[in-house]
Design an enzyme around this catalytic site. Structure first.
Site, PDB file in Angstrom:
ATOM      1  N   ASP A 300       0.767  -1.162   0.050  1.00  0.00           N
ATOM      2  CA  ASP A 300      -0.039  -0.190   0.167  1.00  0.00           C
ATOM      3  C   ASP A 300       0.758   1.254   0.037  1.00  0.00           C
ATOM      4  O   ASP A 300       2.369   1.248   0.229  1.00  0.00           O
ATOM      5  CB  ASP A 300      -0.839   0.124   1.231  1.00  0.00           C
ATOM      6  CG  ASP A 300      -2.264   0.955   0.814  1.00  0.00           C
ATOM      7  OD1 ASP A 300      -2.079   1.583   0.137  1.00  0.00           O
ATOM      8  OD2 ASP A 300      -3.070   0.765   1.580  1.00  0.00           O
TER       9      ASP A 300
HETATM   10  C1  BGC Z   1      -4.889   3.274  -0.018  1.00  0.00           C
HETATM   11  C2  BGC Z   1      -5.181   2.308  -0.922  1.00  0.00           C
HETATM   12  C3  BGC Z   1      -5.018   2.815  -2.356  1.00  0.00           C
HETATM   13  C4  BGC Z   1      -3.637   3.388  -2.558  1.00  0.00           C
HETATM   14  C5  BGC Z   1      -3.551   3.830  -3.882  1.00  0.00           C
HETATM   15  C6  BGC Z   1      -3.756   4.174  -0.087  1.00  0.00           C
HETATM   16  O1  BGC Z   1      -3.519   5.085   0.559  1.00  0.00           O
HETATM   17  O2  BGC Z   1      -4.941   2.582   1.398  1.00  0.00           O
HETATM   18  O3  BGC Z   1      -6.445   1.440  -0.788  1.00  0.00           O
HETATM   19  O4  BGC Z   1      -5.381   1.696  -3.350  1.00  0.00           O
HETATM   20  O5  BGC Z   1      -3.640   4.399  -1.587  1.00  0.00           O
HETATM   21  O6  BGC Z   1      -4.303   5.312  -3.734  1.00  0.00           O
END
Ligand code: BGC
Length: 796
Positions: A300
């Site tokens: 993530d």
């Molecule tokens: C979130 C994810 C997301 C990623 C990309 C993160 O902050 O937890 O769910 O896919 O950002 O935007």
């Protein structure tokens, strides 16, 4: 699939999509590789040939991902991406949307780099891309996996047309605590429903073939158990025993892997003290060795770098731990890009570990056909065309849950409204707010396309519709809350601020209500800041002065219909005690107003059922129906049932009931359904037969469902079981089957549910999935409170 499903028509596009995806139903069964395409020998010959030509720096470049546009996390990078791409140091990008932007970078990758490896563009496509559908929690409330599949299909085609072959979806985290704002992205509290939805999302996005021009690779997130954050506070630690981890939390991810998921996203949280993004047990032992996952894992956002904050080492150490544990790509942090190569050169990390990660990334790029078709044609951008709007409206209509529709003296049930109703007043900050209709994760959805309830009702009622805003979403909030939501002026920029003065507007709303025959209140919580990522709340009421507004309008004595627009279960105790009709409408997407109006006027009979329990008080959280039993009360403790024990030494609250205000599976209709007592095809079966059955049925449970009302309706028939004597104690009830059944007035249908190993197994003390001799109680009904019961036995 263990449910009998009723097929519906979503129009020709949808039928084409669904028919194509059905071809693949045996796909998931092919061990050990979870995705057959990624295991293809021909594909892997190409991967090995390319890998041999790569320098160490080029390899590490494939493991780096940067955001170049829209940013959601702290510290969005300002690096010169053109330069990084040209040097082969950037294998993937996120938040680059549209043909022009993606082609720009892709041309650099394909033309200026030595090996011409295409960039993999990823994006948060969560509930539609350009056309915004209801939030995933709402889609779960439809209990219709085909709806999820359809939304994924639309999202995939629209994303692909924008140059995006990889979506960060589905989110399959089990969410049992609505304080956690990310419950909006989930399928709610239940493992079985969540697993069905997980499969459907994957199937809808990937179809049977990643190389199809309208397929996208999924990234199943957030692996693992992110939804169990202690106290519902986002990013918080997770602690739980392995049987619960496996039986409740891991199942939906496993279902997604079995459906062929090409990638996974590792989560921010730690699990029993080991961060998920550096967790070899989760990422390698379970995901790869047990489940045969053969795609790649992306971290993530910044999660690899954040491992330093988890106190498990300095930068180089955490990058090594993460890579070795099984994270293959570092999202927006560039720790892999800056420290891995040196550690390989100094012998700290074997190059074979890097090679394996690169192989996994390249496999997905090859399978998507990016080497052959790296660019996207500049075509029309799909923006809420009539056909897409029609699909969004139909899906939204299935997601609404009629929580309450009590008769009012002298009037009868308020819903459905009739055209005869003389004057309707629409009140509330959610009544005419386009942006709020889309939900917290509509990254590329454009609010200007959203239809509000005010627009839809005035189309129907013309002059008979009165309107009063009533109050803002935030006036009355604590100063510190306002400071937080206006951090960097962001809330002013998104329209959540400035906060209006409510005293005057509430008084106006009361006056308007007095001149109408019925009042519809559209209330909720702001999607920005209060919902989604980092949207944890310690209070679950309506924000600002909305409850005051509700009380004031109810005080007029006019009949009130409450429409709740919120992406989580809110605390509705006062409303449930004073308002005769309540419709939970979530964040319905681009066709919000039309879809709500269709249900309010009875053109569509509501059929949604709650995918998460609604609390009486926030202090009950985490509140879910599939609780483990307690010794007090000891016998047959269905503690999710309404009960108010007067004995002191019981597992209960002194100042509140244990049960939910509106339980899991709950939802009313404009008709009524009755059930026969369930029957079972055989009374008992030997344990060895059940152990050998896998997905095949050993028992079949059947029940007749009858529409006893005067209009057609759709009922979600639900089957629950309880294992009454296992070596590890089992929940008081678990959902193990459901089926949407449409019935004409007076019509009866027989519904059957198969039960075999998949439904009857549990995780024993050795964390092995097992079946033991026992008796199962079985209930069939219209919610988790179902009372009609039978039983079956598994014997030596
Ligand atoms: C979130 C994810 C997301 C990623 C990309 C993160 O902050 O937890 O769910 O896919 O950002 O935007």
């Amino acid at each position: 699939m263990t449910t009998r499903r009723i097929r519906k028509s979503y129009g020709s596009l949808a039928i084409g999509f669904l028919a194509a995806s059905c071809i693949l139903s045996s796909f998931a069964q092919t061990p050990p590789a979870s995705n057959r395409q990624l295991a293809s020998p021909a594909l892997n010959v190409r991967v090995e040939a390319l890998l041999k030509k790569m320098t160490l720096d080029e390899k590490v470049g494939q493991l780096a991902q940067f955001a170049a546009g829209y940013a959601t996390g702290p510290g969005a990078s300002n690096l010169r991406y053109d330069d990084l791409v040209a040097k082969g140091q950037l294998g993937s990008m996120l938040n680059v949307v549209g043909a022009e932007a993606t082609n720009h970078y892709q041309h650099i990758a394909m033309e200026k780099t030595r090996l011409h490896i295409p960039i993999l563009f990823g994006q948060d496509v969560i509930h539609g891309h350009r056309t915004t559908f209801p939030i995933p929690l709402a889609i779960a409330a439809s209990w219709d996996p085909e709806a999820a599949e359809l939304v994924a299909r639309y999202g995939a085609t629209e994303a692909r047309a924008d140059g995006i072959p990889w979506v960060f979806s589905p989110m399959v985290d089990i969410a049992r605590d609505p304080r956690w704002g990310r419950i909006i992205e989930s399928a709610g509290e239940d493992t079985y429903l969540g697993s069905m939805m997980a499969r459907a999302w994957v199937k809808g996005y990937q179809q049977d073939d990643l190389s199809k021009p309208d397929s996208v690779a999924v990234s199943v997130k957030h692996f693992a158990a992110y939804g169990a954050a202690v106290a519902g506070r986002d990013y918080n630690a997770v602690e739980m025993g392995e049987p619960t981890l496996r039986q409740v939390y891991l199942k939906p991810y496993q279902a997604a892997v079995e459906a062929g998921a090409a990638t996974m996203m590792s989560s921010f949280n730690s699990i029993n003290g080991v961060p998920a993004s550096a967790n070899p047990f989760i990422l390698t032992e379970i995901l790869r060795k047990e489940w045969g996952f053969n795609g790649f894992v992306v971290s993530d956002w910044g999660a690899v770098g954040e491992l330093k904050n988890h106190s498990i080492g300095d930068g180089p150490t955490v990058a090594r731990k993460s890579l070795e544990a099984g994270v293959d790509m570092d999202m927006e942090g560039n720790l892999f890009g800056t420290v891995i190569a040196d550690q390989v050169r100094s012998g700290k990390i074997p190059e074979s570990v890097v090679d394996e990660a690169v192989r996994r990334v390249l496999r997905v790029k090859f399978a998507l056909g990016l080497f052959e078709h790296p660019y996207v044609e500049q075509g029309p951008v799909y923006e809420a065309t009539p056909e897409r709007r029609a699909a969004a409206r139909k899906v939204a209509e299935e997601t609404f849950v009629l929580l309450k529709n009590d008769p009012v003296e002298g009037v009868g049930a308020l819903l459905p409204l009739t055209k005869k109703t003389a004057k309707v007043v629409l009140i509330g900050p959610m009544a005419d707010n386009q942006k709020e209709m889309l939900g917290a994760w509509a990254v590329t959805g454009d609010p200007k396309f959203a239809v509000t309830l005010r627009t839809a009702l005035s189309e129907r009622l013309g002059d008979k519709l009165l309107y009063a805003p009533g109050c803002g979403l935030l006036a009355g909030e604590d100063e510190n809350v306002l400071k937080k939501v206006n951090f960097n002026g962001a809330a002013s920029a998104t329209g959540s601020l400035p906060v209006p003065d409510d005293a005057k507007t509430i008084a106006e709303a009361v006056l308007t209500a007095e001149s109408a025959d019925v009042a519809i209140l559209a209330l909720g919580e702001p999607t920005d800041w209060f919902e989604g990522e980092a949207g944890s709340r310690a209070h679950l009421g309506f924000t600002g002065n909305q409850e005051k507004l509700l009380e004031a309008v109810v005080g007029t004595g006019k009949p009130v219909i409450l429409v709740v627009l919120a992406g989580r279960p809110l605390e509705l105790k006062w409303a449930a005690g004073h308002v005769p009709a309540i419709l939970q409408a979530w964040s319905p997407g681009v066709e919000a107003g039309h879809a709500i109006a269709d249900v309010l006027f009875g053109d569509v009979n509501p059929s949604g059922k709650l995918p998460a329990s609604f609390p009486r008080a926030v202090g009950q959280e985490p509140l879910y129906y599939a609780q483990l039993p307690t010794g007090r009360p000891a016998h047959g403790d269905l503690s999710h049932m309404p009960h108010n024990s007067l004995e002191k030494f019981m597992s209960r609250y002194v100042d509140e009931e244990n049960s939910a205000l509106f339980p899991f599976g709950w939802g009313l209709s404009y008709t009524r359904f009755s059930y026969s007592k369930p029957t079972v095809s055989r009374a008992e079966a030997p344990v060895r037969e059940v152990l050998a059955s896998g997905g095949d049925p050993v028992f079949t449970v059947g029940a007749d469902v009858t529409n006893t009302g005067s209009v057609a309706g759709t009922e979600v028939v639900q089957l629950y079981i309880r294992n009454t004597a296992a070596s590890v104690e089992q929940p008081v009830r678990e959902l193990k089957g459901f089926s949407r059944v449409t019935l004409a007035p007076g019509e009866t249908k027989h519904v059957e549910f198969p039960l075999g190993f998949n439904e009857l197994s549990f995780y024993n003390a050795e964390s092995k999935e097992s079946v033991e001799p026992t008796t199962y109680s079985v209930w069939v009904g219209g919610s988790s409170l179902a009372t009609l019961e039978t039983s079956l036995r598994v014997v030596e």
